[in-house]
Design a protein around this motif. Structure first.
Motif, PDB file in Angstrom:
ATOM      1  N   ARG A   1       9.512  14.605  -4.755  1.00 51.19           N
ATOM      2  CA  ARG A   1       8.328  13.800  -4.514  1.00 51.19           C
ATOM      3  C   ARG A   1       7.735  14.101  -3.143  1.00 51.19           C
ATOM      4  NH1 ARG A   1       5.492   9.719  -6.455  1.00 51.19           N
ATOM      5  NH2 ARG A   1       5.750   9.664  -8.656  1.00 51.19           N
TER       6      ARG A   1
ATOM      7  N   GLN B   1      21.992  10.810  -2.174  1.00 50.82           N
ATOM      8  CA  GLN B   1      21.653  11.417  -3.461  1.00 50.82           C
ATOM      9  C   GLN B   1      21.863  10.454  -4.629  1.00 50.82           C
ATOM     10  OE1 GLN B   1      20.786  14.685  -4.563  1.00 50.82           O
ATOM     11  NE2 GLN B   1      20.067  14.954  -2.481  1.00 50.82           N
TER      12      GLN B   1
ATOM     13  N   LEU C   1       5.076   2.153  -0.121  1.00 49.64           N
ATOM     14  CA  LEU C   1       5.691   2.978  -1.166  1.00 49.64           C
ATOM     15  C   LEU C   1       6.432   4.164  -0.550  1.00 49.64           C
ATOM     16  CD1 LEU C   1       2.861   3.002  -3.848  1.00 49.64           C
ATOM     17  CD2 LEU C   1       4.980   1.689  -3.899  1.00 49.64           C
ATOM     18  N   ARG C   2       5.850   4.707   0.515  1.00 50.44           N
ATOM     19  CA  ARG C   2       6.511   5.840   1.187  1.00 50.44           C
ATOM     20  C   ARG C   2       7.866   5.424   1.741  1.00 50.44           C
ATOM     21  NH1 ARG C   2       1.274   7.875   2.372  1.00 50.44           N
ATOM     22  NH2 ARG C   2       0.976   6.511   4.158  1.00 50.44           N
TER      23      ARG C   2
ATOM     24  N   THR D   1       1.759   4.861  -9.826  1.00 50.20           N
ATOM     25  CA  THR D   1       2.178   5.950  -8.947  1.00 50.20           C
ATOM     26  C   THR D   1       3.381   6.719  -9.489  1.00 50.20           C
ATOM     27  OG1 THR D   1       3.469   4.300  -7.739  1.00 50.20           O
ATOM     28  CG2 THR D   1       1.309   4.854  -6.852  1.00 50.20           C
ATOM     29  N   GLY D   2       3.865   6.321 -10.670  1.00 48.16           N
ATOM     30  CA  GLY D   2       5.016   6.994 -11.256  1.00 48.16           C
ATOM     31  C   GLY D   2       6.334   6.595 -10.607  1.00 48.16           C
ATOM     32  N   PHE D   3       6.298   5.604  -9.722  1.00 48.22           N
ATOM     33  CA  PHE D   3       7.530   5.175  -9.059  1.00 48.22           C
ATOM     34  C   PHE D   3       8.489   4.508 -10.041  1.00 48.22           C
ATOM     35  CE2 PHE D   3       7.191   5.056  -4.218  1.00 48.22           C
ATOM     36  CZ  PHE D   3       6.378   6.164  -4.183  1.00 48.22           C
TER      37      PHE D   3
ATOM     38  N   LYS E   1      15.110   6.301  -1.318  1.00 49.19           N
ATOM     39  CA  LYS E   1      15.735   7.053  -2.395  1.00 49.19           C
ATOM     40  C   LYS E   1      16.093   8.478  -1.962  1.00 49.19           C
ATOM     41  CE  LYS E   1      16.880   8.071  -6.673  1.00 49.19           C
ATOM     42  NZ  LYS E   1      18.202   7.704  -7.155  1.00 49.19           N
ATOM     43  N   GLN E   2      15.197   9.100  -1.207  1.00 47.75           N
ATOM     44  CA  GLN E   2      15.412  10.513  -0.866  1.00 47.75           C
ATOM     45  C   GLN E   2      16.456  10.709   0.224  1.00 47.75           C
ATOM     46  OE1 GLN E   2      11.381  11.696   0.078  1.00 47.75           O
ATOM     47  NE2 GLN E   2      11.099  12.637  -1.918  1.00 47.75           N
TER      48      GLN E   2
ATOM     49  N   PHE F   1      -4.747   9.252  -3.774  1.00 46.36           N
ATOM     50  CA  PHE F   1      -4.538   9.232  -5.228  1.00 46.36           C
ATOM     51  C   PHE F   1      -4.705   7.806  -5.763  1.00 46.36           C
ATOM     52  CE2 PHE F   1      -1.458   8.315  -8.633  1.00 46.36           C
ATOM     53  CZ  PHE F   1      -1.944   9.141  -9.631  1.00 46.36           C
ATOM     54  N   MET F   2      -4.102   6.841  -5.071  1.00 47.82           N
ATOM     55  CA  MET F   2      -4.212   5.444  -5.498  1.00 47.82           C
ATOM     56  C   MET F   2      -5.659   4.972  -5.434  1.00 47.82           C
ATOM     57  SD  MET F   2      -0.770   3.983  -3.681  1.00 47.82           S
ATOM     58  CE  MET F   2      -0.866   2.275  -4.203  1.00 47.82           C
TER      59      MET F   2
ATOM     60  N   SER G   1       0.854  -1.191   0.000  1.00 50.67           N
ATOM     61  CA  SER G   1       0.000   0.000   0.000  1.00 50.67           C
ATOM     62  C   SER G   1       0.888   1.239   0.000  1.00 50.67           C
ATOM     63  CB  SER G   1      -0.917  -0.018   1.223  1.00 50.67           C
ATOM     64  OG  SER G   1      -0.146   0.100   2.391  1.00 50.67           O
ATOM     65  N   SER G   2       0.259   2.411   0.058  1.00 54.13           N
ATOM     66  CA  SER G   2       1.047   3.647  -0.026  1.00 54.13           C
ATOM     67  C   SER G   2       2.034   3.753   1.132  1.00 54.13           C
ATOM     68  CB  SER G   2       0.134   4.871  -0.069  1.00 54.13           C
ATOM     69  OG  SER G   2      -0.494   5.075   1.175  1.00 54.13           O
ATOM     70  N   ALA G   3       1.706   3.128   2.264  1.00 53.70           N
ATOM     71  CA  ALA G   3       2.633   3.159   3.401  1.00 53.70           C
ATOM     72  C   ALA G   3       3.961   2.508   3.016  1.00 53.70           C
ATOM     73  CB  ALA G   3       2.010   2.436   4.602  1.00 53.70           C
TER      74      ALA G   3
ATOM     75  N   LEU H   1      -0.508  10.323  -1.524  1.00 51.99           N
ATOM     76  CA  LEU H   1      -0.343   9.192  -2.422  1.00 51.99           C
ATOM     77  C   LEU H   1      -1.463   8.155  -2.253  1.00 51.99           C
ATOM     78  CD1 LEU H   1       1.639   8.124  -4.557  1.00 51.99           C
ATOM     79  CD2 LEU H   1       2.829   6.914  -2.714  1.00 51.99           C
TER      80      LEU H   1
ATOM     81  N   ILE I   1       2.826  12.850  -9.993  1.00 52.72           N
ATOM     82  CA  ILE I   1       3.522  11.569 -10.120  1.00 52.72           C
ATOM     83  C   ILE I   1       4.651  11.637 -11.147  1.00 52.72           C
ATOM     84  CG2 ILE I   1       1.529  10.213  -9.354  1.00 52.72           C
ATOM     85  CD1 ILE I   1       1.342   9.245 -12.339  1.00 52.72           C
TER      86      ILE I   1
ATOM     87  N   PHE J   1      11.865   6.375 -11.081  1.00 52.27           N
ATOM     88  CA  PHE J   1      13.129   6.468 -10.335  1.00 52.27           C
ATOM     89  C   PHE J   1      13.570   5.138  -9.738  1.00 52.27           C
ATOM     90  CE2 PHE J   1       9.786   7.808  -7.426  1.00 52.27           C
ATOM     91  CZ  PHE J   1      10.029   7.021  -6.320  1.00 52.27           C
TER      92      PHE J   1
ATOM     93  N   ILE K   1       5.437  13.214  -0.083  1.00 56.85           N
ATOM     94  CA  ILE K   1       5.088  11.903   0.450  1.00 56.85           C
ATOM     95  C   ILE K   1       3.585  11.801   0.707  1.00 56.85           C
ATOM     96  CG2 ILE K   1       5.455  10.425   2.461  1.00 56.85           C
ATOM     97  CD1 ILE K   1       7.922  10.376   0.880  1.00 56.85           C
TER      98      ILE K   1
ATOM     99  N   GLU L   1      -7.644   0.095   2.333  1.00 54.47           N
ATOM    100  CA  GLU L   1      -6.661   0.373   3.400  1.00 54.47           C
ATOM    101  C   GLU L   1      -6.416   1.876   3.522  1.00 54.47           C
ATOM    102  OE1 GLU L   1      -2.846  -1.739   3.478  1.00 54.47           O
ATOM    103  OE2 GLU L   1      -1.868   0.016   4.335  1.00 54.47           O
ATOM    104  N   GLU L   2      -6.235   2.541   2.365  1.00 54.03           N
ATOM    105  CA  GLU L   2      -5.922   3.968   2.407  1.00 54.03           C
ATOM    106  C   GLU L   2      -7.025   4.755   3.117  1.00 54.03           C
ATOM    107  OE1 GLU L   2      -2.994   4.459   1.603  1.00 54.03           O
ATOM    108  OE2 GLU L   2      -2.514   2.913   0.120  1.00 54.03           O
TER     109      GLU L   2
ATOM    110  N   VAL M   1      12.245  12.389  -8.062  1.00 55.66           N
ATOM    111  CA  VAL M   1      12.150  11.742  -6.753  1.00 55.66           C
ATOM    112  C   VAL M   1      12.498  12.698  -5.619  1.00 55.66           C
ATOM    113  CG1 VAL M   1      14.485  10.795  -6.876  1.00 55.66           C
ATOM    114  CG2 VAL M   1      12.793   9.718  -5.414  1.00 55.66           C
TER     115      VAL M   1
ATOM    116  N   ILE N   1      -6.046  -2.337  -1.326  1.00 57.15           N
ATOM    117  CA  ILE N   1      -5.193  -1.148  -1.152  1.00 57.15           C
ATOM    118  C   ILE N   1      -6.062   0.101  -1.031  1.00 57.15           C
ATOM    119  CG2 ILE N   1      -3.533   0.372  -2.307  1.00 57.15           C
ATOM    120  CD1 ILE N   1      -2.217  -2.175  -3.442  1.00 57.15           C
TER     121      ILE N   1
ATOM    122  N   VAL O   1      10.249   5.449  -1.270  1.00 53.70           N
ATOM    123  CA  VAL O   1      10.627   6.816  -1.651  1.00 53.70           C
ATOM    124  C   VAL O   1      11.637   7.368  -0.658  1.00 53.70           C
ATOM    125  CG1 VAL O   1       9.780   9.175  -1.363  1.00 53.70           C
ATOM    126  CG2 VAL O   1       8.746   7.732  -3.009  1.00 53.70           C
ATOM    127  N   PHE O   2      11.382   7.065   0.604  1.00 60.96           N
ATOM    128  CA  PHE O   2      12.283   7.501   1.658  1.00 60.96           C
ATOM    129  C   PHE O   2      13.694   6.968   1.410  1.00 60.96           C
ATOM    130  CE2 PHE O   2      14.426   6.477   5.574  1.00 60.96           C
ATOM    131  CZ  PHE O   2      14.440   7.697   6.209  1.00 60.96           C
TER     132      PHE O   2
END
Lengths: 106, 136
Positions: free
Chosen positions: B101, A72, A60-61, A92-94, A67-68, B109-110, A56-58, B106, B94, A97, B103, B42-43, B98, B39, A64-65
């Motif tokens: 991005r 760098q 995905l976060r 999600t466009g992930f 990577k961020q 959006f999903m 889920s988005s949790a 999301l 999206i 990257f 946080i 859940e969100e 990165v 999903i 992203v973390f």
């Protein structure tokens, strides 16, 4: 793998195996473990996900973390994703990257 | 229509997910759609658990039904917390790099991408979020 993940660091590569589900219940623990990779001069964070069935988005976060915050120049990989998981990264466009590959060789 | 109402706390996350999963198992949806709907759900329930109520807490109510002509799945999530329309939140970019991005945002959006329809209304001091997905 009580939390559905395990992390193994070797040189400049961290391999993160994710299985079954990464959701709101275990994503914070994953993010905490990924935080420990900050400052280790990693070049790659490789998520091995062939047995991952749900993110889920949790979750995905947390990625992203990685990577961020980890560095760098860190390249993030997603290896062995099932079609459903791959589609979430596209949605999600992930995929812009994260390098998505079927297999990974050191 | 089947209904589950529980205190909106983290400890009930699994029970709420199970309530949906048990009903989805007999829906005839394929495995990818099942995962996506879980999903989306859940969100929404995590938003309610985390943000709907202050220290006094409150309940979350989930309604699930299968509608006919055309066949579709109906999911409604209700809370009596602060008025909040998650659909008003701007979508994340999206295509942003990165580093840029954001946080937040999301999850909702999903949910919007996954479900055929997501609507919000406020009625009787209740936030009502309705999600519909066609069963093909």
């Amino acid at each position: 793998m009580g939390n559905n993940f395990s992390i193994e660091v070797s040189g400049t590569v961290a391999k993160v195996t994710l299985v079954d589900k990464i959701d709101t219940t275990n994503a914070p623990a994953l993010a905490d473990e990924l935080k420990k990779l900050i400052g280790k001069n990693l070049e790659r964070v490789v998520f091995l996900v062939k047995d991952l069935k749900y993110i889920s988005s949790a979750g995905l976060r947390a990625i992203v973390f990685a990577k961020q915050k980890i560095g760098q120049n860190v390249q993030v990989y997603l290896i062995g994703a099932a079609k459903e998981i791959h589609n979430i990264f596209k949605m999600t466009g992930f995929d812009s990257f994260v390098k998505i590959q079927d297999t990974y060789e050191d | 229509m089947e209904k589950l109402e529980l205190p909106a706390v983290e400890e009930n996350f699994a029970a709420l997910m199970n309530f949906l999963e048990e009903r989805l198992d007999r829906s005839g949806l394929d495995s990818e759609n099942l995962m996506l709907i879980k999903i989306a759900f859940e969100e929404i329930i995590v938003n309610v658990i985390h943000y709907a109520y202050g220290a006094d807490g409150g309940s979350i109510c989930v309604l699930i039904d299968f509608l006919e002509d055309p066949k579709r799945l109906f999911i409604e999530v209700r809370d009596r917390g602060v008025p909040f329309n998650p659909l008003e939140r701007a979508d994340p970019d999206i295509h942003a790099s990165v580093e840029e991005r954001a946080i937040g945002g999301l999850g909702i959006f999903m949910t919007k991408k996954i479900m055929d329809s997501v609507t919000y209304r406020r009625e009787d001091e209740t936030n009502i979020l309705t999600m519909i997905e066609a069963i093909r």
